[in-house]
Design a protein around this motif. Structure first.
Motif, PDB file in Angstrom:
ATOM      1  N   GLU A  73      34.142  41.345  41.732  1.00  0.00           N
ATOM      2  CA  GLU A  73      32.110  42.191  41.424  1.00  0.00           C
ATOM      3  C   GLU A  73      31.897  42.861  40.361  1.00  0.00           C
ATOM      4  OE1 GLU A  73      29.771  42.046  45.693  1.00  0.00           O
ATOM      5  OE2 GLU A  73      30.911  43.960  45.742  1.00  0.00           O
ATOM      6  N   ASN A  74      32.966  44.083  40.482  1.00  0.00           N
ATOM      7  CA  ASN A  74      33.190  44.525  39.268  1.00  0.00           C
ATOM      8  C   ASN A  74      32.899  43.550  37.660  1.00  0.00           C
ATOM      9  OD1 ASN A  74      32.440  46.779  40.946  1.00  0.00           O
ATOM     10  ND2 ASN A  74      34.847  47.439  40.463  1.00  0.00           N
ATOM     11  N   LEU A  75      33.907  42.314  37.943  1.00  0.00           N
ATOM     12  CA  LEU A  75      33.533  41.572  37.138  1.00  0.00           C
ATOM     13  C   LEU A  75      32.877  40.932  36.573  1.00  0.00           C
ATOM     14  CD1 LEU A  75      37.398  40.614  37.014  1.00  0.00           C
ATOM     15  CD2 LEU A  75      36.748  42.391  35.047  1.00  0.00           C
ATOM     16  N   GLY A  76      31.407  40.725  37.013  1.00  0.00           N
ATOM     17  CA  GLY A  76      30.272  40.069  36.787  1.00  0.00           C
ATOM     18  C   GLY A  76      30.283  38.946  38.042  1.00  0.00           C
ATOM     19  N   ILE A  77      31.921  39.084  38.984  1.00  0.00           N
ATOM     20  CA  ILE A  77      31.234  37.545  39.019  1.00  0.00           C
ATOM     21  C   ILE A  77      30.414  37.432  40.737  1.00  0.00           C
ATOM     22  CG2 ILE A  77      32.735  35.841  40.738  1.00  0.00           C
ATOM     23  CD1 ILE A  77      33.661  35.570  37.769  1.00  0.00           C
ATOM     24  N   PRO A  78      29.631  37.357  41.807  1.00  0.00           N
ATOM     25  CA  PRO A  78      28.902  37.424  42.635  1.00  0.00           C
ATOM     26  C   PRO A  78      29.279  37.090  43.920  1.00  0.00           C
ATOM     27  CG  PRO A  78      26.856  36.109  41.265  1.00  0.00           C
ATOM     28  CD  PRO A  78      28.687  36.164  40.696  1.00  0.00           C
ATOM     29  N   ILE A  79      29.841  38.076  44.555  1.00  0.00           N
ATOM     30  CA  ILE A  79      30.508  38.095  46.047  1.00  0.00           C
ATOM     31  C   ILE A  79      29.428  38.443  46.869  1.00  0.00           C
ATOM     32  CG2 ILE A  79      32.097  38.684  47.559  1.00  0.00           C
ATOM     33  CD1 ILE A  79      33.189  37.353  44.914  1.00  0.00           C
ATOM     34  N   ALA A 117      45.777  41.636  44.658  1.00  0.00           N
ATOM     35  CA  ALA A 117      44.753  41.896  43.965  1.00  0.00           C
ATOM     36  C   ALA A 117      45.941  42.300  42.252  1.00  0.00           C
ATOM     37  CB  ALA A 117      44.563  42.918  44.212  1.00  0.00           C
ATOM     38  N   ALA A 118      46.856  43.071  42.295  1.00  0.00           N
ATOM     39  CA  ALA A 118      47.087  43.787  41.098  1.00  0.00           C
ATOM     40  C   ALA A 118      47.624  42.769  39.978  1.00  0.00           C
ATOM     41  CB  ALA A 118      47.938  44.813  41.484  1.00  0.00           C
ATOM     42  N   ARG A 119      48.610  41.696  40.243  1.00  0.00           N
ATOM     43  CA  ARG A 119      48.728  41.262  39.597  1.00  0.00           C
ATOM     44  C   ARG A 119      47.733  39.779  39.532  1.00  0.00           C
ATOM     45  NH1 ARG A 119      53.210  42.846  43.024  1.00  0.00           N
ATOM     46  NH2 ARG A 119      54.842  43.913  42.056  1.00  0.00           N
ATOM     47  N   PHE A 120      46.934  39.720  40.354  1.00  0.00           N
ATOM     48  CA  PHE A 120      46.144  38.370  39.854  1.00  0.00           C
ATOM     49  C   PHE A 120      44.871  38.769  39.408  1.00  0.00           C
ATOM     50  CE2 PHE A 120      47.191  36.050  44.150  1.00  0.00           C
ATOM     51  CZ  PHE A 120      48.233  36.074  43.690  1.00  0.00           C
ATOM     52  N   ILE A 121      44.526  39.898  39.070  1.00  0.00           N
ATOM     53  CA  ILE A 121      43.401  40.698  38.173  1.00  0.00           C
ATOM     54  C   ILE A 121      43.674  41.182  36.537  1.00  0.00           C
ATOM     55  CG2 ILE A 121      42.131  42.477  38.247  1.00  0.00           C
ATOM     56  CD1 ILE A 121      40.736  40.604  40.011  1.00  0.00           C
ATOM     57  N   GLN A 123      31.975  43.067  30.101  1.00  0.00           N
ATOM     58  CA  GLN A 123      33.027  43.420  28.913  1.00  0.00           C
ATOM     59  C   GLN A 123      33.668  44.232  28.790  1.00  0.00           C
ATOM     60  OE1 GLN A 123      30.676  42.503  25.453  1.00  0.00           O
ATOM     61  NE2 GLN A 123      30.855  40.641  25.891  1.00  0.00           N
ATOM     62  N   GLN A 124      33.411  45.646  30.336  1.00  0.00           N
ATOM     63  CA  GLN A 124      34.137  47.090  30.785  1.00  0.00           C
ATOM     64  C   GLN A 124      34.074  46.598  32.070  1.00  0.00           C
ATOM     65  OE1 GLN A 124      32.252  50.371  28.475  1.00  0.00           O
ATOM     66  NE2 GLN A 124      34.976  50.924  28.309  1.00  0.00           N
ATOM     67  N   ALA A 125      34.981  47.100  32.403  1.00  0.00           N
ATOM     68  CA  ALA A 125      35.373  47.423  33.914  1.00  0.00           C
ATOM     69  C   ALA A 125      36.872  47.744  34.294  1.00  0.00           C
ATOM     70  CB  ALA A 125      35.390  46.085  34.970  1.00  0.00           C
ATOM     71  N   ASP A 126      35.961  49.471  35.003  1.00  0.00           N
ATOM     72  CA  ASP A 126      37.169  49.764  36.264  1.00  0.00           C
ATOM     73  C   ASP A 126      37.907  49.332  37.087  1.00  0.00           C
ATOM     74  OD1 ASP A 126      39.250  51.750  36.179  1.00  0.00           O
ATOM     75  OD2 ASP A 126      37.528  53.596  35.517  1.00  0.00           O
ATOM     76  N   LEU A 127      38.570  48.991  37.052  1.00  0.00           N
ATOM     77  CA  LEU A 127      39.185  48.277  38.590  1.00  0.00           C
ATOM     78  C   LEU A 127      40.363  48.752  39.534  1.00  0.00           C
ATOM     79  CD1 LEU A 127      39.259  44.695  36.881  1.00  0.00           C
ATOM     80  CD2 LEU A 127      37.629  45.664  37.907  1.00  0.00           C
ATOM     81  N   PHE A 128      40.262  49.183  40.175  1.00  0.00           N
ATOM     82  CA  PHE A 128      40.590  49.623  41.639  1.00  0.00           C
ATOM     83  C   PHE A 128      41.565  49.085  42.555  1.00  0.00           C
ATOM     84  CE2 PHE A 128      42.056  52.752  44.717  1.00  0.00           C
ATOM     85  CZ  PHE A 128      43.179  53.321  44.781  1.00  0.00           C
ATOM     86  N   VAL A 129      43.140  48.447  42.486  1.00  0.00           N
ATOM     87  CA  VAL A 129      43.181  47.817  43.613  1.00  0.00           C
ATOM     88  C   VAL A 129      44.235  48.576  44.968  1.00  0.00           C
ATOM     89  CG1 VAL A 129      43.985  45.943  41.196  1.00  0.00           C
ATOM     90  CG2 VAL A 129      45.390  47.231  41.840  1.00  0.00           C
ATOM     91  N   GLY A 130      44.339  49.912  45.132  1.00  0.00           N
ATOM     92  CA  GLY A 130      44.664  50.322  46.107  1.00  0.00           C
ATOM     93  C   GLY A 130      46.038  49.810  46.617  1.00  0.00           C
TER      94      GLY A 130
END
Length: 426
Positions: free
Chosen positions: A59-65, A98-102, A86-93
């Protein structure tokens, strides 16, 4: 709940259970659906910490979920390989997938993407994947130790070409590269250096890619070729029950001499952890398979086993938790890589078994567990969902087992203890 006391039934378990969707398949399906062009609907999707961190990143990357937890359904509106933000702060817990795929996915973008996780995630290996991306021209800025979170990726497309990748600590970095490779600028060949751990998860990745319309050509165990220009096709996709999480319910039958049937999961599963059924069979269990279920019946007493668990390493804790009840030693080999998981899993299993009075020998890539009488004790779980779920099974046979921090199961199975206790009550 800070703790939960496991009731010890005075009879064999006799139950039929349903298990939520596979975490591993859910997170792979989220990624390929996000890269497809158009709407996909994921049925029987897992709703847990790991999958919801993943969905939030998309969602933070602009992909509707669109999340529908009541119906275990996720709709993903893929953007055809484009990353709108074009800019995002992504938290994977603490979600390794999620960490590797994102991390791999944002290399396809054209922007600045910062990734971080909880303290333990900052200790988990990311360096081999990041080196591949850097070699292909992606800039990575590390805030702390190189090769570890947090870091910022400056995406400018994925080059592809010939890639050499060590995969002796985790297969997730290989899966990440495989899934983005169709969108590379050139054909991609990935040569795995050394021993590939958890090969079954890589086969799961390739099978899911094929289900969404992309083919991977594999030559031997260590060479993968992905032609550029292929595109994932949006679709409705039903996710199998989680075989790893089913292992605890099958183990309940095994250790109590009872019967547990898991609905909608069979040996045709694409998940490597379905091999757990073979382990139980070798230990004396009877396995019955129907068109839409698998049932385990436990013996009067389990037999010991000496086994290589490299390809089902998430089940080391499950086997460790029931091993003291076998008639002879249980030896687990070739799983050194689980020292780099949610916790240092070999050490954690050894420590907790010793807390229970079990005789255990630890070695670099595994452990040997002797038949032992259990001394009641509270179990430390180390923020690791599999420690909590596995040692709950020990309590079915040995009174006085208390699980600390049972809520850590939210990572992959939020209502685990609800379903576990219902199984006991049946």
């Amino acid at each position: 709940m800070d703790t939960i006391a496991i009731p010890t039934p005075n009879r064999p378990i006799n139950a039929t259970v349903e298990i939520p969707g596979s975490k591993s398949i859910t997170n792979r399906a989220l990624l390929v659906a996000a890269l497809a062009q158009g709407d996909s609907i994921l049925e029987n999707a897992l709703f847990s910490d790991d999958s919801q961190y993943f969905a939030k990143c998309l969602e933070n990357l602009g992909i509707p979920i669109t999340l529908n937890s009541h119906h275990a359904q996720i709709q993903v509106s893929g953007k055809g390989g484009e990353i709108p933000t074009q800019q995002a702060d992504l938290f994977v817990g603490l979600a390794g997938t999620a960490a590797r795929f994102i991390t791999a996915m944002v290399a396809l973008g054209n922007g600045e993407y910062r990734l971080d996780g909880v303290p333990r995630m900052r200790e988990r290996p990311m360096g081999d994947l990041l080196k591949v991306l850097q070699t292909g021209g992606t800039t990575v800025n590390f805030e702390g130790n190189p090769g570890f979170m947090p870091y910022t990726i400056y995406g400018q497309g994925f080059a592809g070409g010939h890639i050499r990748l060590p995969a002796n600590q985790t297969s997730q970095q290989l899966s990440a590269l495989l899934m983005i490779a169709p969108y590379a600028q050139a054909d991609t060949t990935i040569e795995v250096e050394g021993t590939l751990v958890s090969q079954s998860y890589v086969q799961m990745t390739c099978r899911l890619m094929a289900d969404f319309g992309v083919e991977v050509n594999q030559n031997g165990e260590n060479l993968f070729q992905i032609p550029a220009g292929q595109r994932y096709q949006p679709r409705n996709y039903t996710i199998e029950p989680d075989a790893s999480n089913a292992s605890y319910f099958f183990a309940a039958a095994a250790v109590t001499g009872g019967r547990v049937r898991v609905k909608y999961l069979t040996k045709k599963s694409c998940q490597g952890d379905i091999l757990w059924l073979n382990v139980l069979e070798q230990m004396g269990c009877q396995i019955e398979e129907g068109d839409d279920y698998t049932e385990v019946r436990g013996p009067k007493q389990l037999q010991g086993i000496d086994i290589d668990m490299n390809d089902m390493s998430d089940l080391v804790q499950t086997l460790g938790a029931i091993a003291p009840f076998a008639t002879s030693p249980v030896t687990i080999r070739n799983v050194e890589h689980i020292r780099y998981k949610e916790t240092e899993r070999i050490r954690a299993v050894v420590t907790e078994l010793q807390r229970l009075g079990v005789t255990v020998e630890e070695f670099a890539d595994g452990l040997k567990i002797e038949p032992s009488v259990i001394t009641p004790a509270p179990i430390e779980t180390y923020h690791d969902h599999r420690m909590a779920m596995a040692f709950a099974v020990t309590g079915l046979k040995a009174p006085g087992i208390i699980i600390k921090d049972p809520n850590c199961t939210a990572k992959t199975f939020p209502d685990y203890f609800t379903r576990f206790l219902q199984m006991i009550e049946n």
